[in-house]
Every structure is written in C-alpha cells, then in structure tokens.
Scaffold this motif. Structure first.
Motif, PDB file in Angstrom:
ATOM      1  N   SER A 184       0.816  -1.220   0.000  1.00 40.28           N
ATOM      2  CA  SER A 184       0.000   0.000   0.000  1.00 40.28           C
ATOM      3  C   SER A 184       0.847   1.267   0.000  1.00 40.28           C
ATOM      4  O   SER A 184       0.352   2.340  -0.347  1.00 40.28           O
ATOM      5  CB  SER A 184      -0.937   0.004   1.208  1.00 40.28           C
ATOM      6  OG  SER A 184      -0.186   0.013   2.400  1.00 40.28           O
ATOM      7  N   GLN A 185       2.116   1.166   0.358  1.00 40.06           N
ATOM      8  CA  GLN A 185       2.990   2.341   0.394  1.00 40.06           C
ATOM      9  C   GLN A 185       3.625   2.629  -0.967  1.00 40.06           C
ATOM     10  O   GLN A 185       3.376   3.666  -1.556  1.00 40.06           O
ATOM     11  CB  GLN A 185       4.083   2.139   1.453  1.00 40.06           C
ATOM     12  CG  GLN A 185       3.540   2.006   2.865  1.00 40.06           C
ATOM     13  CD  GLN A 185       2.857   3.274   3.307  1.00 40.06           C
ATOM     14  OE1 GLN A 185       3.421   4.357   3.212  1.00 40.06           O
ATOM     15  NE2 GLN A 185       1.626   3.152   3.774  1.00 40.06           N
ATOM     16  N   CYS A 186       4.455   1.681  -1.452  1.00 41.41           N
ATOM     17  CA  CYS A 186       5.178   1.937  -2.707  1.00 41.41           C
ATOM     18  C   CYS A 186       4.366   1.558  -3.939  1.00 41.41           C
ATOM     19  O   CYS A 186       4.659   2.015  -5.032  1.00 41.41           O
ATOM     20  CB  CYS A 186       6.510   1.192  -2.714  1.00 41.41           C
ATOM     21  SG  CYS A 186       6.374  -0.613  -2.796  1.00 41.41           S
ATOM     22  N   LYS A 187       3.396   0.705  -3.770  1.00 39.56           N
ATOM     23  CA  LYS A 187       2.536   0.232  -4.857  1.00 39.56           C
ATOM     24  C   LYS A 187       3.308  -0.548  -5.923  1.00 39.56           C
ATOM     25  O   LYS A 187       2.816  -0.764  -7.031  1.00 39.56           O
ATOM     26  CB  LYS A 187       1.782   1.385  -5.513  1.00 39.56           C
ATOM     27  CG  LYS A 187       1.081   2.303  -4.526  1.00 39.56           C
ATOM     28  CD  LYS A 187      -0.364   2.425  -4.797  1.00 39.56           C
ATOM     29  CE  LYS A 187      -1.099   3.412  -3.934  1.00 39.56           C
ATOM     30  NZ  LYS A 187      -1.013   3.281  -2.522  1.00 39.56           N
ATOM     31  N   VAL A 188       4.538  -0.981  -5.609  1.00 36.91           N
ATOM     32  CA  VAL A 188       5.368  -1.736  -6.545  1.00 36.91           C
ATOM     33  C   VAL A 188       5.462  -3.196  -6.118  1.00 36.91           C
ATOM     34  O   VAL A 188       5.174  -4.096  -6.912  1.00 36.91           O
ATOM     35  CB  VAL A 188       6.785  -1.124  -6.648  1.00 36.91           C
ATOM     36  CG1 VAL A 188       7.696  -1.982  -7.503  1.00 36.91           C
ATOM     37  CG2 VAL A 188       6.711   0.287  -7.205  1.00 36.91           C
ATOM     38  N   ALA A 189       5.872  -3.426  -4.887  1.00 35.22           N
ATOM     39  CA  ALA A 189       6.043  -4.796  -4.394  1.00 35.22           C
ATOM     40  C   ALA A 189       4.689  -5.490  -4.303  1.00 35.22           C
ATOM     41  O   ALA A 189       3.700  -4.886  -3.895  1.00 35.22           O
ATOM     42  CB  ALA A 189       6.718  -4.773  -3.025  1.00 35.22           C
ATOM     43  N   GLU A 233      13.526  -0.233   1.348  1.00 26.22           N
ATOM     44  CA  GLU A 233      13.375  -0.206  -0.102  1.00 26.22           C
ATOM     45  C   GLU A 233      12.072   0.493  -0.483  1.00 26.22           C
ATOM     46  O   GLU A 233      12.009   1.223  -1.470  1.00 26.22           O
ATOM     47  CB  GLU A 233      13.382  -1.632  -0.656  1.00 26.22           C
ATOM     48  CG  GLU A 233      13.133  -1.664  -2.143  1.00 26.22           C
ATOM     49  CD  GLU A 233      12.781  -3.031  -2.695  1.00 26.22           C
ATOM     50  OE1 GLU A 233      13.197  -3.280  -3.835  1.00 26.22           O
ATOM     51  OE2 GLU A 233      12.084  -3.809  -2.029  1.00 26.22           O
ATOM     52  N   CYS A 234      11.059   0.284   0.306  1.00 24.91           N
ATOM     53  CA  CYS A 234       9.736   0.854   0.064  1.00 24.91           C
ATOM     54  C   CYS A 234       9.819   2.384  -0.058  1.00 24.91           C
ATOM     55  O   CYS A 234       9.272   2.978  -0.984  1.00 24.91           O
ATOM     56  CB  CYS A 234       8.794   0.447   1.197  1.00 24.91           C
ATOM     57  SG  CYS A 234       7.070   0.862   0.918  1.00 24.91           S
ATOM     58  N   LYS A 235      10.541   3.013   0.849  1.00 24.14           N
ATOM     59  CA  LYS A 235      10.704   4.468   0.812  1.00 24.14           C
ATOM     60  C   LYS A 235      11.434   4.907  -0.455  1.00 24.14           C
ATOM     61  O   LYS A 235      11.092   5.923  -1.068  1.00 24.14           O
ATOM     62  CB  LYS A 235      11.474   4.948   2.037  1.00 24.14           C
ATOM     63  CG  LYS A 235      10.713   4.809   3.333  1.00 24.14           C
ATOM     64  CD  LYS A 235      11.567   5.241   4.499  1.00 24.14           C
ATOM     65  CE  LYS A 235      10.885   4.974   5.818  1.00 24.14           C
ATOM     66  NZ  LYS A 235      11.763   5.280   6.957  1.00 24.14           N
ATOM     67  N   CYS A 236      12.438   4.136  -0.841  1.00 22.69           N
ATOM     68  CA  CYS A 236      13.203   4.468  -2.054  1.00 22.69           C
ATOM     69  C   CYS A 236      12.350   4.316  -3.305  1.00 22.69           C
ATOM     70  O   CYS A 236      12.424   5.147  -4.212  1.00 22.69           O
ATOM     71  CB  CYS A 236      14.442   3.581  -2.150  1.00 22.69           C
ATOM     72  SG  CYS A 236      15.621   3.854  -0.816  1.00 22.69           S
ATOM     73  N   LEU A 237      11.549   3.267  -3.348  1.00 20.10           N
ATOM     74  CA  LEU A 237      10.669   3.060  -4.494  1.00 20.10           C
ATOM     75  C   LEU A 237       9.648   4.193  -4.610  1.00 20.10           C
ATOM     76  O   LEU A 237       9.388   4.688  -5.700  1.00 20.10           O
ATOM     77  CB  LEU A 237       9.955   1.707  -4.390  1.00 20.10           C
ATOM     78  CG  LEU A 237      10.828   0.471  -4.642  1.00 20.10           C
ATOM     79  CD1 LEU A 237      10.092  -0.797  -4.227  1.00 20.10           C
ATOM     80  CD2 LEU A 237      11.247   0.406  -6.102  1.00 20.10           C
ATOM     81  N   LYS A 238       9.086   4.598  -3.465  1.00 22.78           N
ATOM     82  CA  LYS A 238       8.116   5.703  -3.469  1.00 22.78           C
ATOM     83  C   LYS A 238       8.760   6.996  -3.964  1.00 22.78           C
ATOM     84  O   LYS A 238       8.162   7.748  -4.724  1.00 22.78           O
ATOM     85  CB  LYS A 238       7.545   5.921  -2.064  1.00 22.78           C
ATOM     86  CG  LYS A 238       6.456   4.944  -1.728  1.00 22.78           C
ATOM     87  CD  LYS A 238       5.834   5.075  -0.372  1.00 22.78           C
ATOM     88  CE  LYS A 238       6.100   6.274   0.448  1.00 22.78           C
ATOM     89  NZ  LYS A 238       5.477   6.235   1.775  1.00 22.78           N
ATOM     90  N   SER A 239       9.981   7.263  -3.501  1.00 25.13           N
ATOM     91  CA  SER A 239      10.633   8.527  -3.872  1.00 25.13           C
ATOM     92  C   SER A 239      11.115   8.538  -5.315  1.00 25.13           C
ATOM     93  O   SER A 239      11.391   9.603  -5.856  1.00 25.13           O
ATOM     94  CB  SER A 239      11.792   8.830  -2.921  1.00 25.13           C
ATOM     95  OG  SER A 239      12.874   7.978  -3.182  1.00 25.13           O
TER      96      SER A 239
END
Length: 184
Positions: free
Chosen positions: A63-68, A86-92
């Motif tokens: 729900s955060q990065c919407k990638v994984a 990684e989630c934060k990096c994907l979002k940014s």
C-alpha cells in the motif's frame, strides 16, 4: 549442527572456490540457505510474489510503494523487514523505476546495514566476492558508473551520503562483483 563438509579457497587467476573436506555421498545436500538478496526482474513484476517468488494470478500490492506484490499477507509480513527501507526508495523514485541491478544492490546495502548475516554468508560474505573491474572495457565501466549514480539517487531517501553505507562498501566496485555485472 553437523560440521561443514566444504571449505573455501582462493585459486590465483581463477577466483574463489569451494572444495569438499570430507567424503561425500552421491546426491548429498552440501549447503542450503536463503540468498543474501534477490529481486523480481522487470518482466515478472506483478506476476510473482516478491517474497516466495510463487506465480499467482492475483497478488496483494504494497500500500505504500505500490510496486512490491505478495501472494498473501503472510509473505508480506515476512518481507517487511527487508522491504521497509526499499519501500521508501521506491516511493521517492516515482514515476521512474530503477533498473533491476540497482534495486538488487540497494537490497544488498540494506541487508548489510542491518548487520544481520544470513546462512548464505557462512561460506562467503558479500565482501569476499571478487571485483571484475580490471577485466571490463571502458564502455562497460562507464555503464557501471551510470548505475552507481543511479543507485545513489535511488537510495537518497535512506542514505544521504557515503558515510551511511556499510564500512568498506564501494558502490562502483560492488556493481563489478559476482553476478551483479550480468545483464547490465
């Protein structure tokens, strides 16, 4: 725990190796462990679970990065320790997505920073991998420099400067180690 039947050795000009130090039976399992890090490649993203790599028609999306994507809440919970940074990096990095090799090395960095060794490092650690820089063409080195800059941009949300990287970690050198140079 049973004594390891393998030892690592260095072969000049050929790199690192493993050899048996005790008699082996045909088909005997010598070593099993989870990898230090892995990532789902671009072509399989959204089709296989990021944790167990099982193919499933309907996957849960982070729900955060919407990638994984994960096959279920259990896999998502198990993956969180490795995924949260990684989630934060994907979002940014939205709307751009990092190359697979950048995402993989990012996961390696986060795993090394957690200082939690895994079974796969009992025989060889990431730092035991040999750099292949001296064997690369200038064109390949330039490509790795570009990947190193891309990784720095990708990690900026979690790692603002080199002092925050694991000790003795060199981004450029790391891209030239082991399998990380394949496919780049």
């Amino acid at each position: 725990m049973e004594r390891c039947k393998l030892e690592k050795f260095r072969s000049p000009g050929r790199g690192n190796g493993l050899r048996a130090v005790a008699p082996l039976r045909p088909g005997e399992l010598l070593f099993r462990s989870e990898p230090l890090a892995y990532t789902v490649c671009k072509g399989s993203r959204g089709v296989v679970c990021e944790r167990c790599l099982c193919r499933k028609e309907k996957l849960l999306r982070c729900s955060q990065c919407k990638v994984a994507r994960y096959c279920g809440s259990e896999c998502q919970k198990q993956a969180w320790q490795d995924h949260k940074r990684e989630c934060k990096c994907l979002k940014s990095s939205e709307p751009k997505f990092p190359p697979d090799s950048v995402r993989l090395l990012g996961k390696v960095v986060f795993k090394l920073l957690r200082e939690s060794s895994c079974a796969s490092e009992k025989l060889y650690s990431f730092f035991d991998l040999e750099s292949n820089i001296k064997n690369l063409s200038e064109e390949k080195k330039e490509g790795l420099r570009h990947l190193a800059m891309t990784l720095q941009l990708y990690l900026k949300e979690e790692i603002q400067n080199a002092s925050q990287l694991p000790p003795a970690f060199d981004i450029f050198e790391s891209f030239a180690k082991g399998e990380l140079t394949n496919g780049t």
